[in-house]
Design an enzyme around this catalytic site. Structure first.
Site, short mmCIF file in Angstrom:
data_model
loop_
_atom_site.label_atom_id
_atom_site.label_comp_id
_atom_site.label_asym_id
_atom_site.label_seq_id
_atom_site.Cartn_x
_atom_site.Cartn_y
_atom_site.Cartn_z
N ASP A 172 12.42 15.71 -13.29
CA ASP A 172 11.37 14.83 -13.77
C ASP A 172 10.80 15.42 -15.06
OD1 ASP A 172 9.39 12.57 -13.37
OD2 ASP A 172 8.01 14.27 -13.38
N CYS A 186 -0.75 11.59 1.05
CA CYS A 186 -0.18 10.39 1.66
C CYS A 186 -0.86 10.11 3.00
CB CYS A 186 1.32 10.58 1.85
SG CYS A 186 2.16 9.16 2.61
N CYS A 207 7.65 10.48 4.03
CA CYS A 207 7.72 9.35 4.95
C CYS A 207 8.17 8.05 4.29
CB CYS A 207 6.36 9.12 5.63
SG CYS A 207 5.07 8.55 4.49
N GLU A 237 15.69 10.39 -14.84
CA GLU A 237 15.14 9.03 -14.91
C GLU A 237 15.53 8.39 -16.24
OE1 GLU A 237 10.86 6.76 -14.04
OE2 GLU A 237 10.96 8.94 -14.32
N ASP A 243 4.49 15.61 -9.81
CA ASP A 243 5.77 15.81 -10.51
C ASP A 243 6.86 16.28 -9.56
OD1 ASP A 243 4.50 15.07 -12.85
OD2 ASP A 243 3.94 17.12 -13.35
N CYS A 295 0.54 9.93 5.74
CA CYS A 295 1.13 10.77 6.78
C CYS A 295 0.54 12.17 6.78
CB CYS A 295 2.64 10.84 6.61
SG CYS A 295 3.20 11.67 5.10
N CYS A 311 6.16 8.37 -1.32
CA CYS A 311 6.09 9.62 -0.55
C CYS A 311 7.49 10.09 -0.20
CB CYS A 311 5.27 9.41 0.73
SG CYS A 311 5.20 10.88 1.80
#
Length: 398
Positions: A189, A346, A330, A274, A355, A348, A327
């Protein structure tokens, strides 16, 4: 399976004598003149709905040399002049194939000063390079050795805006061969606070080369702006000082990216990135300077050609894939997430570094693409196509 040797360009700095510098400067000027004349001729023919190819412009060059106005073209080697016509033919081929815009005329002050010599235009023996129309070899600083027994196929001589002279020798490098296969894969990333964040959790700092020299650059540019416009010696000296600072920034940035990409390609079999549209991102006036300094496009370009050299794979995940908001534990997709949010929790209960989470999601998406066998080429290289991460299973109508 037979392997083909990779052709690499080995670039070195050299210091010409006064006579060599004058000869090369004349060659640069003649190359620019011939290129512009040929482009003008082809543009006029294009307006008449006619097509002029390389052979026609080569015949024009022969006729130009016989005129009194352009007789000076005979004073330099004919090889770079023919090569610039071939480069123009390539530019038109790319234009007709819609890979590039219409060719532009070369400017005396802004265009790159270069001349390309093929094997008939130079002599390379015992590590000494002598160009056509020259009596002595170039004084080259051999900062790294050429491959054993290398025979350059083309030689390109250039001068940058800072006044430095470079020679680039294109030859086969048998040392470049596929590396042993590995099961290592990494998601990458890119960012501004950290140049790269890997799915392993490693963060690579952004050197910010332009910021380090920003004060010196601003001072030199202010000094240049005070000089009277024209071809005066003082303005040329101030312009060269600005160019030297820019060259220092670019050299340090390029060196850092080369070391970084070489390390990543050697350590990993699969690299997932990306598919960013940097061209559109730099339109953001607040981030344009930082994005340009990070050189994301250069990083990707280096990563791709080195992966091709060493038998690695680069996968580009669709730019609309929500890598930061998803996430990695999950799979829950969060709502809006401003850029200033660097850490989030998150539902969860997992606490994510923005990042690192994005890099892990990119890796998972890239590996999923590899497994399903879908197309992974970025959209900018396959117009109208979709990457695998954007494809959805069509829903049947009730």
């Amino acid at each position: 399976m037979a392997t083909t040797c990779v052709k690499r360009a080995f670039k070195y700095r050299f210091y010409p004598t006064d006579a060599q510098a004058a000869e090369l400067s004349r060659t640069f000027g003649c190359v620019r003149k011939v290129y512009n004349l040929a482009l003008a001729a082809r543009t006029d023919a294009w307006a008449r709905q006619e097509r002029v190819n390389y052979n026609a412009t080569s015949a024009m060059l022969t006729a130009w040399k016989k005129t009194g106005e352009l007789a000076f073209l005979n004073d330099v080697s004919s090889v770079p002049l023919q090569q610039c016509l071939r480069h123009l033919q390539t530019a038109f081929s790319d234009f007709f194939a819609k890979r590039a815009k219409y060719p532009r005329f070369k400017s005396k002050k802004k265009s790159r000063k270069s001349a390309e010599y093929t094997t008939s235009g130079f002599r390379f023996r015992d590590g000494r390079l002598t160009l056509a129309k020259m009596n002595e070899p170039l004084d080259i600083v051999w900062s790294r050795p050429l491959p054993s027994g290398a025979k350059p196929s083309t030689v390109t001589v250039s001068q940058d805006a800072a006044g430095r002279w470079f020679v680039s020798l294109l030859c086969e490098d048998p040392a470049v061969s596929p590396l042993p296969a590995s099961d290592q894969a990494v998601g990458i990333d890119v960012g501004l606070e950290h140049l790269l964040t890997l799915s392993t959790g490693e963060k690579i700092a952004n050197p910010r080369h332009e910021r380090k020299d920003r004060a010196r650059l601003a001072k030199a540019q202010r000094n240049l702006s005070r000089k009277a416009k024209g071809d005066g010696a003082n303005r040329a000296k101030a312009r060269r000082k600005v160019a030297k600072i820019h060259a220092r920034i670019a050299d340090r940035r390029r060196d850092h990216l080369h070391k970084l990409t070489t390390r990543l390609v050697r350590e990993n079999q699969t690299l997932v990135i990306e598919d960013l549209t940097v061209r559109n991102m730099v339109k953001n006036r607040s981030l344009a300077r930082a994005i340009s300094d990070a050189a994301w496009s250069d990083f990707r370009s280096m990563l791709e050609y080195k992966a091709a050299w060493y038998g690695r794979e680069v996968i580009a995940v669709d730019r609309f894939f929500p890598s930061s908001k998803l996430c990695s534990h999950c799979g829950t997709l969060q709502g809006t997430m401003p850029l200033d949010v660097r850490t989030w929790t998150c539902e969860c209960g997992t606490i994510h570094d923005r990042d690192v989470n994005a890099a892990r999601n990119l890796l998972a998406a890239g590996l999923a693409v590899t497994v399903c066998g879908a197309g992974v080429r970025p959209q900018r290289r396959t117009p109208g196509g979709q990457s695998a991460t954007k494809q959805k299973t069509p829903q049947r109508k009730p």
